[in-house]
Design a protein around this motif. Structure first.
Motif, PDB file in Angstrom:
ATOM      1  N   PHE A  58      -3.145 -19.053   6.781  1.00 37.86           N
ATOM      2  CA  PHE A  58      -3.123 -19.134   5.163  1.00 37.86           C
ATOM      3  C   PHE A  58      -3.659 -17.790   4.757  1.00 37.86           C
ATOM      4  CE2 PHE A  58      -4.937 -20.401   0.958  1.00 37.86           C
ATOM      5  CZ  PHE A  58      -3.644 -20.838   0.337  1.00 37.86           C
ATOM      6  N   LEU A  59      -5.107 -17.695   5.119  1.00 43.00           N
ATOM      7  CA  LEU A  59      -5.509 -16.400   4.688  1.00 43.00           C
ATOM      8  C   LEU A  59      -4.818 -15.096   4.967  1.00 43.00           C
ATOM      9  CD1 LEU A  59      -9.341 -17.121   4.981  1.00 43.00           C
ATOM     10  CD2 LEU A  59      -7.870 -17.194   2.636  1.00 43.00           C
ATOM     11  N   PHE A  60      -4.438 -15.238   6.104  1.00 47.71           N
ATOM     12  CA  PHE A  60      -3.633 -13.829   6.663  1.00 47.71           C
ATOM     13  C   PHE A  60      -2.536 -13.266   5.735  1.00 47.71           C
ATOM     14  CE2 PHE A  60      -1.122 -11.278   9.711  1.00 47.71           C
ATOM     15  CZ  PHE A  60      -2.374 -10.362  10.096  1.00 47.71           C
ATOM     16  N   GLU A  61      -1.791 -14.374   5.448  1.00 48.35           N
ATOM     17  CA  GLU A  61      -0.726 -14.217   4.585  1.00 48.35           C
ATOM     18  C   GLU A  61      -1.159 -13.797   3.089  1.00 48.35           C
ATOM     19  OE1 GLU A  61       3.204 -16.757   3.205  1.00 48.35           O
ATOM     20  OE2 GLU A  61       1.910 -17.390   4.768  1.00 48.35           O
ATOM     21  N   ARG A  62      -2.021 -14.411   2.543  1.00 51.63           N
ATOM     22  CA  ARG A  62      -2.194 -14.424   1.312  1.00 51.63           C
ATOM     23  C   ARG A  62      -3.175 -13.054   0.815  1.00 51.63           C
ATOM     24  NH1 ARG A  62       0.302 -18.479   1.677  1.00 51.63           N
ATOM     25  NH2 ARG A  62       0.657 -20.096   0.243  1.00 51.63           N
ATOM     26  N   LEU A  63      -4.018 -12.630   1.947  1.00 55.08           N
ATOM     27  CA  LEU A  63      -4.774 -11.403   1.891  1.00 55.08           C
ATOM     28  C   LEU A  63      -4.113 -10.383   1.646  1.00 55.08           C
ATOM     29  CD1 LEU A  63      -7.879 -12.505   4.254  1.00 55.08           C
ATOM     30  CD2 LEU A  63      -7.835 -12.371   1.584  1.00 55.08           C
ATOM     31  N   TRP A  64      -2.848 -10.346   2.388  1.00 59.39           N
ATOM     32  CA  TRP A  64      -2.202  -9.004   2.367  1.00 59.39           C
ATOM     33  C   TRP A  64      -1.669  -8.791   1.031  1.00 59.39           C
ATOM     34  CZ3 TRP A  64      -1.757  -5.022   5.628  1.00 59.39           C
ATOM     35  CH2 TRP A  64      -1.918  -5.293   6.827  1.00 59.39           C
ATOM     36  N   ILE A  65      -1.236  -9.812   0.239  1.00 56.86           N
ATOM     37  CA  ILE A  65      -1.021  -9.727  -1.424  1.00 56.86           C
ATOM     38  C   ILE A  65      -2.116  -9.253  -2.007  1.00 56.86           C
ATOM     39  CG2 ILE A  65      -0.298 -11.066  -3.198  1.00 56.86           C
ATOM     40  CD1 ILE A  65       1.976 -10.366  -1.450  1.00 56.86           C
ATOM     41  N   ALA A  89       0.223   0.315  -0.936  1.00 57.77           N
ATOM     42  CA  ALA A  89       0.427  -0.897  -1.412  1.00 57.77           C
ATOM     43  C   ALA A  89       1.848  -1.319  -1.445  1.00 57.77           C
ATOM     44  CB  ALA A  89       0.160  -0.881  -3.154  1.00 57.77           C
ATOM     45  N   VAL A  90       2.786  -0.421  -1.084  1.00 57.01           N
ATOM     46  CA  VAL A  90       4.172  -0.943  -1.088  1.00 57.01           C
ATOM     47  C   VAL A  90       4.171  -1.250   0.627  1.00 57.01           C
ATOM     48  CG1 VAL A  90       6.500   0.081  -0.667  1.00 57.01           C
ATOM     49  CG2 VAL A  90       5.261   0.288  -2.921  1.00 57.01           C
ATOM     50  N   ILE A  91       3.636  -0.513   1.597  1.00 56.09           N
ATOM     51  CA  ILE A  91       3.702  -0.798   2.613  1.00 56.09           C
ATOM     52  C   ILE A  91       3.231  -2.127   3.111  1.00 56.09           C
ATOM     53  CG2 ILE A  91       2.671  -0.264   5.006  1.00 56.09           C
ATOM     54  CD1 ILE A  91       3.236   2.878   4.332  1.00 56.09           C
ATOM     55  N   SER A  92       2.044  -2.451   2.421  1.00 55.52           N
ATOM     56  CA  SER A  92       1.538  -3.648   2.468  1.00 55.52           C
ATOM     57  C   SER A  92       2.315  -4.989   1.989  1.00 55.52           C
ATOM     58  CB  SER A  92      -0.008  -3.753   1.591  1.00 55.52           C
ATOM     59  OG  SER A  92      -0.701  -4.819   1.637  1.00 55.52           O
ATOM     60  N   ILE A  93       2.864  -4.776   0.888  1.00 57.48           N
ATOM     61  CA  ILE A  93       4.012  -5.608   0.670  1.00 57.48           C
ATOM     62  C   ILE A  93       4.985  -6.047   1.620  1.00 57.48           C
ATOM     63  CG2 ILE A  93       5.529  -5.976  -1.081  1.00 57.48           C
ATOM     64  CD1 ILE A  93       3.638  -5.471  -3.419  1.00 57.48           C
ATOM     65  N   VAL A  94       5.349  -4.915   2.144  1.00 61.13           N
ATOM     66  CA  VAL A  94       6.409  -4.951   3.283  1.00 61.13           C
ATOM     67  C   VAL A  94       5.871  -5.569   4.331  1.00 61.13           C
ATOM     68  CG1 VAL A  94       8.035  -3.640   4.921  1.00 61.13           C
ATOM     69  CG2 VAL A  94       7.769  -3.131   2.535  1.00 61.13           C
ATOM     70  N   TYR A  96       3.487  -8.004   4.361  1.00 60.84           N
ATOM     71  CA  TYR A  96       3.398  -9.295   4.045  1.00 60.84           C
ATOM     72  C   TYR A  96       4.810 -10.049   3.850  1.00 60.84           C
ATOM     73  CZ  TYR A  96       3.749 -13.412   0.639  1.00 60.84           C
ATOM     74  OH  TYR A  96       4.024 -14.487   0.199  1.00 60.84           O
ATOM     75  N   PHE A  97       5.865  -9.742   3.823  1.00 60.75           N
ATOM     76  CA  PHE A  97       7.284 -10.044   3.780  1.00 60.75           C
ATOM     77  C   PHE A  97       7.511 -10.223   5.445  1.00 60.75           C
ATOM     78  CE2 PHE A  97       8.064  -8.682  -0.831  1.00 60.75           C
ATOM     79  CZ  PHE A  97       7.925 -10.118  -1.178  1.00 60.75           C
ATOM     80  N   TYR A  98       7.195  -9.257   5.847  1.00 59.19           N
ATOM     81  CA  TYR A  98       7.565  -9.397   7.370  1.00 59.19           C
ATOM     82  C   TYR A  98       6.571 -10.829   7.966  1.00 59.19           C
ATOM     83  CZ  TYR A  98       7.667  -8.490  12.496  1.00 59.19           C
ATOM     84  OH  TYR A  98       7.556  -8.775  13.760  1.00 59.19           O
ATOM     85  N   LEU A  99       5.455 -10.802   7.714  1.00 62.49           N
ATOM     86  CA  LEU A  99       4.658 -11.808   8.102  1.00 62.49           C
ATOM     87  C   LEU A  99       5.055 -13.117   7.575  1.00 62.49           C
ATOM     88  CD1 LEU A  99       0.995 -10.387   7.741  1.00 62.49           C
ATOM     89  CD2 LEU A  99       2.253 -10.681   9.753  1.00 62.49           C
ATOM     90  N   ARG A 100       5.523 -13.143   6.453  1.00 65.49           N
ATOM     91  CA  ARG A 100       6.242 -14.237   5.679  1.00 65.49           C
ATOM     92  C   ARG A 100       7.384 -14.747   6.873  1.00 65.49           C
ATOM     93  NH1 ARG A 100       4.604 -18.012   2.494  1.00 65.49           N
ATOM     94  NH2 ARG A 100       6.400 -18.979   1.226  1.00 65.49           N
ATOM     95  N   THR A 101       8.264 -13.963   7.172  1.00 58.78           N
ATOM     96  CA  THR A 101       9.555 -14.526   8.093  1.00 58.78           C
ATOM     97  C   THR A 101       8.721 -14.805   9.268  1.00 58.78           C
ATOM     98  OG1 THR A 101       9.627 -12.028   8.576  1.00 58.78           O
ATOM     99  CG2 THR A 101      10.899 -12.978   6.827  1.00 58.78           C
TER     100      THR A 101
END
Length: 103
Positions: A58-65, A89-94, A96-101
Motif C-alpha cells: 500500500f505504502l510503496f504505491e502511494r509514496l511514489w505519488i 516528478a514526471v519520471i516518478s509518476i511514470v 507509479y503507473f508502472y508499479l500500479r500495473t
C-alpha cells in the motif's frame, strides 16, 4: 485497511507540518525515500504474507505519488532547478503507473 490509511495520514501530516515549519527540500525527500525503502523491504518475498506485506504494498504505491507531489510543489515554489524537478516528478509518476500495473 485502517492501519494503512492511518500510516499514510501520519506521513501526509508530517509533510504538511514540514511545509509549515519551512523544513528543507532534502528533509522532505529523504523522509519519503526512507519510507519507500522500508516499504520495499516489507514487500520482499522473505517475509510471510502478513499485515506488514500489505502495508508495504500500500505504502510503496502511494509514496511514489507523494514524492511526485512534493517535487511538483517544489518546482512551482522555487525558481532554481525547476526543469529538473519537473522531469524527476514526471519520471516518478511514470514509475507509479508502472508499479500500479505490476501490483
Amino acid at each position: 485497511m485502517t492501519v494503512q490509511w492511518l500510516v499514510l495520514g501520519i506521513i501526509a501530516a508530517f509533510i504538511a507540518f514540514s511545509y509549515m515549519r519551512h523544513y528543507g527540500f532534502k528533509t522532505r525527500v529523504v523522509s519519503i525515500v526512507v519510507l519507500l525503502i522500508m516499504s520495499l523491504f516489507f514487500v520482499l518475498p522473505i517475509f510471510p504474507f502478513s499485515i506488514l506485506k500489505l502495508l508495504g504494498l500500500f505504502l510503496f504505491e502511494r509514496l511514489w505519488i507523494l514524492l511526485a507531489l512534493i517535487l511538483f510543489i517544489e518546482s512551482v515554489t522555487k525558481k532554481n532547478n525547476r526543469t529538473l524537478l519537473i522531469i524527476i516528478a514526471v519520471i516518478s509518476i511514470v514509475v507509479y503507473f508502472y508499479l500500479r500495473t505490476m501490483i
